[in-house]
Design a protein around this motif. Structure first.
Motif, PDB file in Angstrom:
ATOM      1  N   ALA A   1       3.244  -6.548   6.982  1.00 27.53           N
ATOM      2  CA  ALA A   1       3.126  -5.511   8.008  1.00 27.53           C
ATOM      3  C   ALA A   1       3.838  -4.255   7.527  1.00 27.53           C
ATOM      4  O   ALA A   1       5.053  -4.252   7.337  1.00 27.53           O
ATOM      5  N   CYS A   2       3.078  -3.179   7.304  1.00 27.95           N
ATOM      6  CA  CYS A   2       3.640  -1.916   6.840  1.00 27.95           C
ATOM      7  C   CYS A   2       3.773  -0.975   8.034  1.00 27.95           C
ATOM      8  O   CYS A   2       2.790  -0.718   8.738  1.00 27.95           O
ATOM      9  N   VAL A   3       4.980  -0.480   8.269  1.00 30.00           N
ATOM     10  CA  VAL A   3       5.221   0.384   9.422  1.00 30.00           C
ATOM     11  C   VAL A   3       5.935   1.659   8.982  1.00 30.00           C
ATOM     12  O   VAL A   3       6.593   1.700   7.952  1.00 30.00           O
ATOM     13  N   SER A   4       5.793   2.700   9.807  1.00 26.56           N
ATOM     14  CA  SER A   4       6.422   3.992   9.529  1.00 26.56           C
ATOM     15  C   SER A   4       7.667   4.145  10.397  1.00 26.56           C
ATOM     16  O   SER A   4       7.689   3.719  11.549  1.00 26.56           O
ATOM     17  N   PRO A   5       8.713   4.794   9.879  1.00 28.75           N
ATOM     18  CA  PRO A   5       9.916   5.030  10.688  1.00 28.75           C
ATOM     19  C   PRO A   5       9.770   6.232  11.627  1.00 28.75           C
ATOM     20  O   PRO A   5      10.668   6.503  12.425  1.00 28.75           O
ATOM     21  N   ALA A   6       8.632   6.952  11.543  1.00 31.83           N
ATOM     22  CA  ALA A   6       8.465   8.167  12.339  1.00 31.83           C
ATOM     23  C   ALA A   6       8.364   7.845  13.827  1.00 31.83           C
ATOM     24  O   ALA A   6       7.616   6.956  14.237  1.00 31.83           O
ATOM     25  N   THR A   7       9.097   8.577  14.662  1.00 25.11           N
ATOM     26  CA  THR A   7       9.053   8.356  16.114  1.00 25.11           C
ATOM     27  C   THR A   7       7.731   8.805  16.719  1.00 25.11           C
ATOM     28  O   THR A   7       7.365   8.366  17.809  1.00 25.11           O
TER      29      THR A   7
ATOM     30  N   GLY B   1      -0.925   5.867   6.050  1.00 21.62           N
ATOM     31  CA  GLY B   1       0.298   6.481   5.544  1.00 21.62           C
ATOM     32  C   GLY B   1       1.537   5.619   5.611  1.00 21.62           C
ATOM     33  O   GLY B   1       2.631   6.096   5.305  1.00 21.62           O
ATOM     34  N   SER B   2       1.398   4.332   5.976  1.00 26.20           N
ATOM     35  CA  SER B   2       2.576   3.474   6.126  1.00 26.20           C
ATOM     36  C   SER B   2       2.974   2.756   4.839  1.00 26.20           C
ATOM     37  O   SER B   2       3.959   2.024   4.821  1.00 26.20           O
TER      38      SER B   2
ATOM     39  N   GLN C   1      -2.419  13.360   8.256  1.00 24.63           N
ATOM     40  CA  GLN C   1      -1.375  12.338   8.228  1.00 24.63           C
ATOM     41  C   GLN C   1      -1.152  11.716   6.860  1.00 24.63           C
ATOM     42  O   GLN C   1      -0.147  11.052   6.645  1.00 24.63           O
ATOM     43  N   ASN C   2      -2.107  11.899   5.936  1.00 25.99           N
ATOM     44  CA  ASN C   2      -1.996  11.231   4.641  1.00 25.99           C
ATOM     45  C   ASN C   2      -2.872  11.968   3.626  1.00 25.99           C
ATOM     46  O   ASN C   2      -4.088  12.041   3.791  1.00 25.99           O
ATOM     47  N   LYS C   3      -2.264  12.503   2.582  1.00 31.36           N
ATOM     48  CA  LYS C   3      -3.039  13.253   1.593  1.00 31.36           C
ATOM     49  C   LYS C   3      -3.818  12.354   0.650  1.00 31.36           C
ATOM     50  O   LYS C   3      -4.740  12.809  -0.037  1.00 31.36           O
ATOM     51  N   ASP C   4      -3.461  11.055   0.569  1.00 31.11           N
ATOM     52  CA  ASP C   4      -4.188  10.091  -0.271  1.00 31.11           C
ATOM     53  C   ASP C   4      -4.586   8.893   0.575  1.00 31.11           C
ATOM     54  O   ASP C   4      -4.183   7.762   0.319  1.00 31.11           O
ATOM     55  N   SER C   5      -5.409   9.141   1.578  1.00 35.05           N
ATOM     56  CA  SER C   5      -5.777   8.095   2.529  1.00 35.05           C
ATOM     57  C   SER C   5      -6.925   7.232   1.997  1.00 35.05           C
ATOM     58  O   SER C   5      -7.956   7.758   1.558  1.00 35.05           O
ATOM     59  N   SER C   6      -6.754   5.923   2.030  1.00 33.87           N
ATOM     60  CA  SER C   6      -7.836   5.014   1.650  1.00 33.87           C
ATOM     61  C   SER C   6      -8.928   5.082   2.715  1.00 33.87           C
ATOM     62  O   SER C   6      -8.654   4.959   3.904  1.00 33.87           O
ATOM     63  N   ARG C   7     -10.168   5.250   2.271  1.00 38.97           N
ATOM     64  CA  ARG C   7     -11.294   5.337   3.195  1.00 38.97           C
ATOM     65  C   ARG C   7     -12.086   4.048   3.242  1.00 38.97           C
ATOM     66  O   ARG C   7     -13.200   3.993   3.768  1.00 38.97           O
ATOM     67  N   SER C   8     -11.541   2.992   2.679  1.00 42.70           N
ATOM     68  CA  SER C   8     -12.234   1.702   2.647  1.00 42.70           C
ATOM     69  C   SER C   8     -11.205   0.581   2.580  1.00 42.70           C
ATOM     70  O   SER C   8     -10.042   0.792   2.249  1.00 42.70           O
ATOM     71  N   HIS C   9     -11.652  -0.623   2.907  1.00 46.96           N
ATOM     72  CA  HIS C   9     -10.855  -1.828   2.707  1.00 46.96           C
ATOM     73  C   HIS C   9     -11.170  -2.342   1.306  1.00 46.96           C
ATOM     74  O   HIS C   9     -12.340  -2.482   0.941  1.00 46.96           O
ATOM     75  N   CYS C  10     -10.154  -2.624   0.507  1.00 52.30           N
ATOM     76  CA  CYS C  10     -10.360  -3.078  -0.868  1.00 52.30           C
ATOM     77  C   CYS C  10      -9.842  -4.499  -1.058  1.00 52.30           C
ATOM     78  O   CYS C  10      -8.758  -4.838  -0.563  1.00 52.30           O
TER      79      CYS C  10
ATOM     80  N   VAL D   1      -5.696  -8.099  -0.411  1.00 50.89           N
ATOM     81  CA  VAL D   1      -6.461  -7.294   0.541  1.00 50.89           C
ATOM     82  C   VAL D   1      -5.647  -6.065   0.926  1.00 50.89           C
ATOM     83  O   VAL D   1      -4.603  -6.172   1.581  1.00 50.89           O
ATOM     84  N   ASP D   2      -6.121  -4.894   0.511  1.00 46.86           N
ATOM     85  CA  ASP D   2      -5.492  -3.618   0.853  1.00 46.86           C
ATOM     86  C   ASP D   2      -6.351  -2.966   1.932  1.00 46.86           C
ATOM     87  O   ASP D   2      -7.394  -2.375   1.643  1.00 46.86           O
ATOM     88  N   LEU D   3      -5.935  -3.098   3.182  1.00 48.89           N
ATOM     89  CA  LEU D   3      -6.719  -2.588   4.294  1.00 48.89           C
ATOM     90  C   LEU D   3      -6.549  -1.077   4.435  1.00 48.89           C
ATOM     91  O   LEU D   3      -5.464  -0.538   4.190  1.00 48.89           O
ATOM     92  N   ALA D   4      -7.627  -0.415   4.841  1.00 45.88           N
ATOM     93  CA  ALA D   4      -7.495   0.987   5.240  1.00 45.88           C
ATOM     94  C   ALA D   4      -6.665   1.032   6.524  1.00 45.88           C
ATOM     95  O   ALA D   4      -6.656   0.082   7.305  1.00 45.88           O
ATOM     96  N   GLY D   5      -5.969   2.138   6.751  1.00 42.45           N
ATOM     97  CA  GLY D   5      -5.072   2.222   7.905  1.00 42.45           C
ATOM     98  C   GLY D   5      -5.765   2.714   9.164  1.00 42.45           C
ATOM     99  O   GLY D   5      -6.718   3.501   9.106  1.00 42.45           O
ATOM    100  N   SER D   6      -5.294   2.236  10.290  1.00 46.12           N
ATOM    101  CA  SER D   6      -5.806   2.736  11.573  1.00 46.12           C
ATOM    102  C   SER D   6      -5.429   4.211  11.720  1.00 46.12           C
ATOM    103  O   SER D   6      -4.390   4.658  11.243  1.00 46.12           O
ATOM    104  N   GLU D   7      -6.304   4.979  12.396  1.00 44.94           N
ATOM    105  CA  GLU D   7      -6.089   6.419  12.499  1.00 44.94           C
ATOM    106  C   GLU D   7      -6.365   6.911  13.917  1.00 44.94           C
ATOM    107  O   GLU D   7      -7.242   6.374  14.608  1.00 44.94           O
ATOM    108  N   ARG D   8      -5.637   7.913  14.353  1.00 44.12           N
ATOM    109  CA  ARG D   8      -5.875   8.597  15.619  1.00 44.12           C
ATOM    110  C   ARG D   8      -6.492   9.957  15.315  1.00 44.12           C
ATOM    111  O   ARG D   8      -5.880  10.788  14.635  1.00 44.12           O
ATOM    112  N   LEU D   9      -7.708  10.197  15.807  1.00 37.91           N
ATOM    113  CA  LEU D   9      -8.415  11.436  15.497  1.00 37.91           C
ATOM    114  C   LEU D   9      -7.637  12.672  15.948  1.00 37.91           C
ATOM    115  O   LEU D   9      -7.692  13.726  15.305  1.00 37.91           O
TER     116      LEU D   9
END
Length: 300
Positions: free
Chosen positions: A242-248, A23-24, A134-143, A170-178
């Motif tokens: 490096a893509c980052v989110s502003p969310a605390t 989602g970043s 966390q993301n309604k259009d989450s990539s499920r793979s590295h492209c 290279v568009d990496l899938a994002g790390s996720e916390r279950l």
């Protein structure tokens, strides 16, 4: 980016990688809005390359270029050709000249900007996506979308030289916390695969940034790090976005992303022009025959 793109036209390999949590904005950064022709690193780079080729051929009519493109994804540690939706997973092989590579990929000849956009749009349509908390259009793979740029040049009365430039997006899938995504079923398996491959990528970046290139670097522990091995401490130029989110609420993941981006800046690659060995020997006899240089993974 211009430095990397010009280097590709000179026969070097270059890699642009978007890294960060889910989602970043990685896919948005690489592809822009829904239509690939608007914004995004890929669209702007493709336009720049074709314009640069036009300028170069006007100045030197002894040089010609040809472009091809491929697009694949790494999904649950298997490689799928995004331009052949119905085909089985592709095999990954290794050889001395190409390193790790995907066998049997469809590679499309591209004569215009629109041809490249058609390849990227087709690949984007077929890639795996999903929706979680966390993301309604989450990539499920590295492209990985690859643009191959071959140049043929005549050195006066001398031989014809063929160089093989290559550009990886290279568009990496994002790390996720279950705990936050609340994934289940197939998405739970996908999350585990994504996080394991990103963990291995982090190990490779850390090892190379600490100067352990001569020791065992765990490239082989993940399909992702195998296929971008040349970009990490190898013979390719590289840029990590490096893509980052502003969310605390995700500050810990933001700090992790910035940590690995800082480590990546310490990696030293030694880029070299890719050409046939006989052409390499010929070129060293000319004043412009310097074939290698040293670049940081990310140049300031």
């Amino acid at each position: 980016m211009r430095k990397l793109l010009d280097s590709v036209l000179d026969g070097y390999s270059s890699t642009v990688m978007a890294y960060g949590q889910t989602g970043s904005g990685k896919t948005y950064t690489m592809c822009g809005r829904q239509e690939i022709t608007e914004g995004g690193v890929i669209a702007r780079s493709v336009r720049y390359i074709f314009e640069a080729i036009r300028r170069r051929t006007v100045l030197d009519d002894q040089k010609t270029y040809s472009l091809r493109a491929s697009y694949f994804e790494i999904y649950n540690e298997q490689v799928h050709d995004l331009l052949r939706e119905e085909c089985s997973p592709r095999e990954v092989r290794w050889n001395q000249s190409d390193g790790f590579h995907v066998e049997g990929l469809l590679v499309v000849d591209c004569e215009t900007v629109e041809d490249v956009f058609a390849v990227v749009n087709e690949g984007a349509k077929n890639r795996k996506v999903g929706s979680h908390n966390q993301n309604k259009d989450s990539s499920r793979s590295h492209c990985i979308m690859t643009l191959y740029v071959d140049s043929i040049s005549s050195m006066g009365d001398g031989p014809i030289l063929l160089r093989h430039g290559r550009l990886l997006f290279v568009d990496l899938a994002g790390s996720e916390r279950l705990k936050k995504t609340k994934s289940s079923g197939d998405m739970l398996k996908e999350t585990g695969s994504i996080n394991r491959s990103l963990f291995t990528l982090g190990k490779v970046i850390s090892a190379l940034s600490e100067g352990k290139k001569e020791e065992i670097v765990p490239y082989r522990e993940s399909m992702l790090t195998k296929l971008i091995m040349e970009s990490l401490g190898g013979s390719s130029l590289g840029l990590m976005i490096a893509c980052v989110s502003p969310a605390t609420t995700v500050v810990d993941q933001t700090l992790s992303t910035l940590h690995y981006a800082t480590c990546a800046k310490q990696i030293v690659n030694i880029p070299s022009v890719k050409m046939d060995e006989k052409d390499r020997v010929r070129m060293t006899s000319f004043p412009t025959g310097k074939l290698t240089d040293v670049f940081m993974f990310r140049r300031s």
